[in-house]
Design an enzyme around this catalytic site. Structure first.
Site, short mmCIF file in Angstrom:
data_model
loop_
_atom_site.label_atom_id
_atom_site.label_comp_id
_atom_site.label_asym_id
_atom_site.label_seq_id
_atom_site.Cartn_x
_atom_site.Cartn_y
_atom_site.Cartn_z
N ASP A 65 -1.17 0.56 -3.91
CA ASP A 65 -0.19 1.63 -3.74
C ASP A 65 0.20 1.76 -2.28
OD1 ASP A 65 0.06 2.54 -6.32
OD2 ASP A 65 -1.50 4.06 -6.13
N TYR A 67 0.59 4.01 1.10
CA TYR A 67 -0.11 5.19 1.60
C TYR A 67 0.64 6.44 1.13
CZ TYR A 67 -2.49 1.99 4.86
OH TYR A 67 -3.23 0.97 5.42
N PHE A 78 -0.89 -2.03 3.64
CA PHE A 78 -1.92 -1.84 4.69
C PHE A 78 -1.33 -1.48 6.05
CE2 PHE A 78 -4.13 -4.74 1.66
CZ PHE A 78 -5.15 -3.88 1.28
N HIS A 187 -12.52 -5.09 -1.45
CA HIS A 187 -11.47 -4.33 -0.79
C HIS A 187 -11.95 -3.90 0.60
CE1 HIS A 187 -8.46 -1.18 -0.12
NE2 HIS A 187 -7.75 -1.81 -1.03
#
Length: 225
Positions: A65, A67, A78, A187
């Protein structure tokens, strides 16, 4: 249906934009943005595609997703705009990067310089409601981005797919491992990284070794300016 996206992507993904699933998706997104705060700003929804056309894609880095905090999302997984505090996952990415390739820890969290080198910084879901992680999942974005991955896998060769975390690793089935390199790891979020599933994966150096072996220009990962 007219979609503001890089012309090369418009050509390779043309059969999506008039499809019923995509029309329903765009209708949902427009309504969501009209009713409340959503991220990223509308002009950045396809930012990853605009900065990294398919013919120049050497690496696919997959997030989940955008942020969902104010001022963070700008269409690149990211990544955060210049001057924005680095989120925890990005901090761990930069720590691994610095250790892997021996560069300084980047002060800037804006990753458009990676995108412009051929790194498709792709979130599986391209929009989100403010403060509500996962709020736009299951609305059609995943269908679209899965087709992006399949198109790159089927129509191109020698791409590095970097899949971090259980969700991203599910996309392995969409990729032809005989034509491309698939790198998987935990992750980079603190929960996963602190359990030993992230640090030491050396994905950045492995990626460049593969690109060089295919006669391609490696990514200047340390050039975050």
């Amino acid at each position: 249906m007219s979609v503001k996206i890089h012309p090369q992507w418009k050509i390779v993904l043309y059969n999506n934009f008039d499809h019923p699933y995509f029309k329903a998706l765009i209708s949902f997104v427009k309504t969501a943005y009209q009713k409340g705060q959503c991220y990223p700003p509308g002009k950045f929804i396809f930012n990853a595609f605009d900065l990294c056309p398919p013919n120049e894609t050497r690496v696919v880095l997959l997030g989940q997703d955008p942020y969902h905090g104010h001022g963070q999302a700008h269409g690149l997984c990211f990544s955060v705009p210049k001057g924005v505090t680095h989120p925890p996952s990005l901090i761990n990415i930069f720590k691994e990067l610095a250790k892997d390739i021996g560069c300084d820890y980047p002060k800037n969290g804006e990753l458009s310089c990676w995108a412009k080198q051929g790194v498709l910084l792709l979130n599986s879901t391209l929009t989100v409601a403010a403060g509500k992680a996962g709020s736009h999942q299951g609305k059609g974005w995943e269908v679209f981005t899965d087709r992006v991955i399949k198109t790159l896998s089927n129509d191109y060769e020698g791409i590095v797919f970097m899949l971090w975390g259980g969700y991203a690793r599910q996309k392995t089935k969409l990729i032809n491992a005989k034509k491309h390199l698939i790198l998987t790891a935990g992750h980079p979020s603190p929960l996963s990284a602190n359990r030993g599933y992230w640090f030491g994966n050396k994905h950045f150096s492995q990626c460049n070794e593969y690109l060089i072996s295919k006669g391609k220009i490696p990514i200047e990962w340390g050039r975050v300016i």
